[in-house]
Design a protein around this motif. Structure first.
Motif: not given
Length: 93
Positions: A24-37, A39-54
């Motif tokens: 979890v980054g300082a701006a609330g972004t959550i980065t998930i990195t996969g393993k096993s099946d 592996v090679g998958v990275t998901v980033v979930v970013t909070p927004y306030n209106g049209n702008a990233a937090a």
């Protein structure tokens, strides 16, 4: 609030069978990195306030999260089916 419903914020999460890291980054972004099946998958979930990233400053001052946006990268196009339909995905090879 019952104890089991309390969300504990932190900067990292625990590994699971399919998740290598959760950061979890300082701006609330959550980065998930996969393993096993996953592996090679990275998901980033970013909070927004209106049209702008937090930003980190938003979390200090206080603001309303109006939506979460999901982006992901995968190393194999077949893995895109495993991701949420609302996630914008790019494939790396």
């Amino acid at each position: 609030v019952p104890h089991e419903m309390v969300f504990r914020c932190g900067t990292t999460g625990e590994q699971t069978e399919m998740v290598d890291t959760v950061v979890v980054g300082a701006a609330g972004t959550i980065t998930i990195t996969g393993k096993s099946d996953m592996v090679g998958v990275t998901v980033v979930v970013t909070p927004y306030n209106g049209n702008a990233a937090a930003t980190a400053a938003n979390f200090t001052a206080g603001f309303t999260i109006t939506e979460w946006r999901c982006t992901a990268t995968v190393n194999d196009a077949s893995k895109t089916a495993w991701l949420p339909a609302t996630c914008t995905v790019s494939t790396t090879t």
